[in-house]
Design a protein around this motif. Structure first.
Motif, PDB file in Angstrom:
ATOM      1  N   ALA A  83       0.837  -1.198   0.000  1.00 42.26           N
ATOM      2  CA  ALA A  83       0.000   0.000   0.000  1.00 42.26           C
ATOM      3  C   ALA A  83       0.878   1.257   0.000  1.00 42.26           C
ATOM      4  O   ALA A  83       0.597   2.231  -0.694  1.00 42.26           O
ATOM      5  N   GLU A  84       1.966   1.213   0.733  1.00 41.94           N
ATOM      6  CA  GLU A  84       2.861   2.365   0.812  1.00 41.94           C
ATOM      7  C   GLU A  84       3.511   2.621  -0.544  1.00 41.94           C
ATOM      8  O   GLU A  84       3.593   3.755  -1.016  1.00 41.94           O
ATOM      9  N   LYS A  85       3.950   1.536  -1.193  1.00 40.15           N
ATOM     10  CA  LYS A  85       4.568   1.652  -2.523  1.00 40.15           C
ATOM     11  C   LYS A  85       3.600   2.263  -3.516  1.00 40.15           C
ATOM     12  O   LYS A  85       3.950   3.151  -4.285  1.00 40.15           O
ATOM     13  N   ALA A  86       2.350   1.766  -3.473  1.00 39.75           N
ATOM     14  CA  ALA A  86       1.362   2.236  -4.448  1.00 39.75           C
ATOM     15  C   ALA A  86       1.064   3.713  -4.261  1.00 39.75           C
ATOM     16  O   ALA A  86       0.701   4.412  -5.200  1.00 39.75           O
ATOM     17  N   ALA A  87       1.231   4.201  -3.035  1.00 38.71           N
ATOM     18  CA  ALA A  87       0.930   5.606  -2.759  1.00 38.71           C
ATOM     19  C   ALA A  87       2.060   6.521  -3.228  1.00 38.71           C
ATOM     20  O   ALA A  87       1.890   7.734  -3.307  1.00 38.71           O
ATOM     21  N   GLN A  88       3.219   5.946  -3.554  1.00 35.00           N
ATOM     22  CA  GLN A  88       4.352   6.778  -3.974  1.00 35.00           C
ATOM     23  C   GLN A  88       4.359   6.940  -5.493  1.00 35.00           C
ATOM     24  O   GLN A  88       3.946   6.054  -6.204  1.00 35.00           O
ATOM     25  N   PRO A  89       4.864   8.091  -6.004  1.00 34.87           N
ATOM     26  CA  PRO A  89       4.963   8.250  -7.449  1.00 34.87           C
ATOM     27  C   PRO A  89       5.983   7.256  -8.010  1.00 34.87           C
ATOM     28  O   PRO A  89       6.918   6.877  -7.319  1.00 34.87           O
ATOM     29  N   GLY A  90       5.748   6.823  -9.262  1.00 40.96           N
ATOM     30  CA  GLY A  90       6.620   5.819  -9.864  1.00 40.96           C
ATOM     31  C   GLY A  90       7.962   6.381 -10.286  1.00 40.96           C
ATOM     32  O   GLY A  90       8.269   6.504 -11.471  1.00 40.96           O
ATOM     33  N   LEU A  91       8.762   6.742  -9.343  1.00 39.19           N
ATOM     34  CA  LEU A  91      10.051   7.349  -9.655  1.00 39.19           C
ATOM     35  C   LEU A  91      11.145   6.414  -9.172  1.00 39.19           C
ATOM     36  O   LEU A  91      11.244   6.105  -7.992  1.00 39.19           O
ATOM     37  N   ASP A  92      11.945   5.941 -10.118  1.00 34.24           N
ATOM     38  CA  ASP A  92      13.045   5.068  -9.743  1.00 34.24           C
ATOM     39  C   ASP A  92      14.336   5.719 -10.212  1.00 34.24           C
ATOM     40  O   ASP A  92      14.699   5.672 -11.378  1.00 34.24           O
ATOM     41  N   LEU A  93      15.040   6.361  -9.265  1.00 28.41           N
ATOM     42  CA  LEU A  93      16.237   7.129  -9.622  1.00 28.41           C
ATOM     43  C   LEU A  93      17.381   6.230 -10.056  1.00 28.41           C
ATOM     44  O   LEU A  93      18.367   6.700 -10.602  1.00 28.41           O
ATOM     45  N   SER A  94      17.227   4.918  -9.836  1.00 29.08           N
ATOM     46  CA  SER A  94      18.325   4.028 -10.207  1.00 29.08           C
ATOM     47  C   SER A  94      18.203   3.523 -11.653  1.00 29.08           C
ATOM     48  O   SER A  94      19.107   2.886 -12.168  1.00 29.08           O
ATOM     49  N   LEU A  95      17.067   3.845 -12.315  1.00 30.27           N
ATOM     50  CA  LEU A  95      16.904   3.406 -13.711  1.00 30.27           C
ATOM     51  C   LEU A  95      17.940   4.095 -14.598  1.00 30.27           C
ATOM     52  O   LEU A  95      18.202   5.278 -14.424  1.00 30.27           O
ATOM     53  N   PRO A  96      18.494   3.388 -15.596  1.00 25.66           N
ATOM     54  CA  PRO A  96      19.412   4.047 -16.523  1.00 25.66           C
ATOM     55  C   PRO A  96      18.661   5.059 -17.384  1.00 25.66           C
ATOM     56  O   PRO A  96      17.472   4.893 -17.639  1.00 25.66           O
ATOM     57  N   GLY A  97      19.338   6.129 -17.841  1.00 31.29           N
ATOM     58  CA  GLY A  97      18.694   7.164 -18.639  1.00 31.29           C
ATOM     59  C   GLY A  97      18.304   6.649 -20.008  1.00 31.29           C
ATOM     60  O   GLY A  97      18.777   5.601 -20.441  1.00 31.29           O
ATOM     61  N   ARG A  98      17.403   7.390 -20.685  1.00 34.69           N
ATOM     62  CA  ARG A  98      17.003   6.989 -22.043  1.00 34.69           C
ATOM     63  C   ARG A  98      17.787   7.820 -23.037  1.00 34.69           C
ATOM     64  O   ARG A  98      17.832   9.028 -22.936  1.00 34.69           O
ATOM     65  N   ARG A  99      18.340   7.157 -24.040  1.00 29.54           N
ATOM     66  CA  ARG A  99      19.059   7.852 -25.093  1.00 29.54           C
ATOM     67  C   ARG A  99      18.061   8.554 -26.004  1.00 29.54           C
ATOM     68  O   ARG A  99      17.132   7.915 -26.493  1.00 29.54           O
ATOM     69  N   PRO A 100      18.236   9.859 -26.272  1.00 28.76           N
ATOM     70  CA  PRO A 100      17.335  10.505 -27.222  1.00 28.76           C
ATOM     71  C   PRO A 100      17.552   9.938 -28.629  1.00 28.76           C
ATOM     72  O   PRO A 100      18.695   9.748 -29.039  1.00 28.76           O
ATOM     73  N   VAL A 101      16.468   9.621 -29.338  1.00 29.42           N
ATOM     74  CA  VAL A 101      16.585   9.135 -30.713  1.00 29.42           C
ATOM     75  C   VAL A 101      16.484  10.350 -31.631  1.00 29.42           C
ATOM     76  O   VAL A 101      15.509  11.088 -31.551  1.00 29.42           O
ATOM     77  N   PRO A 102      17.475  10.577 -32.505  1.00 32.27           N
ATOM     78  CA  PRO A 102      17.427  11.781 -33.347  1.00 32.27           C
ATOM     79  C   PRO A 102      16.167  11.780 -34.210  1.00 32.27           C
ATOM     80  O   PRO A 102      15.831  10.766 -34.806  1.00 32.27           O
TER      81      PRO A 102
END
Ligand code: PHE
Length: 333
Positions: A83-102
């Motif tokens: 329940a606590e997890k579900a109440a938090q925004p889905g932010l995972d700072l450990s995820l690798p960044g996304r490469r911008p596609v030109p």
């Protein structure tokens, strides 16, 4: 056996306890399982005092109760964590960044050109108006002064939607002139962008749908000189201040006099290139829209957005604008 009936009472009490907050779950754990004063822990400690023949049955019952209590605590903790997890925004700072596609997510070169055209006219005081792509004969032709036997009404050019030809895909944005004059009255200064359709062969220079921007300015004392001035400002903004312009006499059923405008610039290959049609609003339109033709005059113009995009960017085949080839999308991303 009184100890066993104590255990029954404990069982009932445990079942009645709610573990719906982290505090309640912890209190439950301490009350029954706590190492110092937990109720079950105490009973375990008292087992040796029992007569040997009772120990086995009471011990088994106690073990079952302890397991039950542990399971309830574990279950409550899992539910509270979820329940606590579900109440938090889905932010995972450990995820690798996304490469911008030109080129990904950029605006199409046609949209960019259309926005630029609207921006230029916006600065000149034109508001944006719109009309439907599915039109009636009245707005697309009749109210614009097309005679009943005009070739533009022919099957060759028009996609009719109704058998009796009363409904069609608009062949130009000029019906928005009629619609806005009826809806808003005059004075009026609008540009009307949108899709238009023509039953033409698809080639490098013609497609069966394309975009136009219509312009309409109606007020007291509007002259052809005003039209020339505004179109010159437009051409300079779109093609550079050294652009040359010429007005060639032409004909449209809804303007009188009418002209086609060509531009010339060395950057565009040093030749005259037609960019739009225009003229003074024919008073027959005022008759259809209830505008006082004695008091008001106006000008109108209409241009193809594809053509202007192609000229500005040196795109030589109109089909490229509709194929979504990722190389084109990236080139103008
Ligand atoms: N509707 C005309 C066309 O599609 C262009 C135009 C608009 C001409 C307004 C004059 C005035 O070719």
């Amino acid at each position: 056996m009184s100890l066993l009936s104590d255990l029954d009472a404990l069982d009932a009490q445990m079942a009645a306890d709610a573990l719906d907050t982290p505090e309640a779950a912890e209190a439950f754990r301490v009350r029954y399982l706590g190492r110092k004063a937990g109720a079950l822990t105490d009973l375990f400690k008292r087992l040796p005092e029992l007569p040997a023949e009772d120990r086995r049955a009471v011990g088994a019952r106690l073990n079952a109760l302890r397991e039950q209590a542990e399971a309830r605590v574990a279950e409550a903790e899992a539910a509270l964590n979820a329940a606590e997890k579900a109440a938090q925004p889905g932010l995972d700072l450990s995820l690798p960044g996304r490469r911008p596609v030109p080129g990904a997510g950029s605006r199409h070169v046609l949209t960019q050109t259309l926005d630029e055209i609207l921006r230029v006219f916006g600065r000149l005081g034109f508001a944006v108006a719109e009309g439907p792509e599915l039109e009636t004969d009245f707005f697309n032709f009749t109210a614009l002064g097309f005679p009943p036997d005009h070739p533009a009404r022919d099957m060759q050019d028009t996609f009719f939607v109704a058998e009796d030809k009363s409904l069609l895909l608009r062949t130009h944005t000029s019906p928005v002139q009629i619609r806005t004059m009826i809806a808003d009255g005059v004075p009026l200064r609008i540009v009307a962008p949108g899709r238009v359709y023509r039953n033409e062969d698809i080639t490098y220079k013609s497609y069966n749908l394309f975009h136009q921007v219509e312009g309409l300015y109606v007020d007291e004392g509007v002259t052809f000189a005003d039209l020339k001035a505004v179109l010159r400002l437009f051409a300079e903004a779109m093609f550079g201040s050294d652009v040359k312009m010429r007005f060639r006499p032409s004909f449209f059923p809804f303007t009188e006099p009418s002209a086609e405008v060509d531009i010339w610039s060395d950057a565009l290959g040093g030749r005259w290139l037609e960019i739009l049609g225009c003229g003074m609003v024919d008073p027959v339109l005022f008759a259809h829209t209830g505008v006082d033709a004695e008091r008001y005059t106006g000008y109108a113009f209409g241009m193809g957005v594809e053509r202007i995009a192609m000229l500005r960017h040196g795109i030589e085949d109109i089909r490229l604008l509709y194929e979504n080839d990722v190389r084109l999308l990236e080139q103008f991303g």
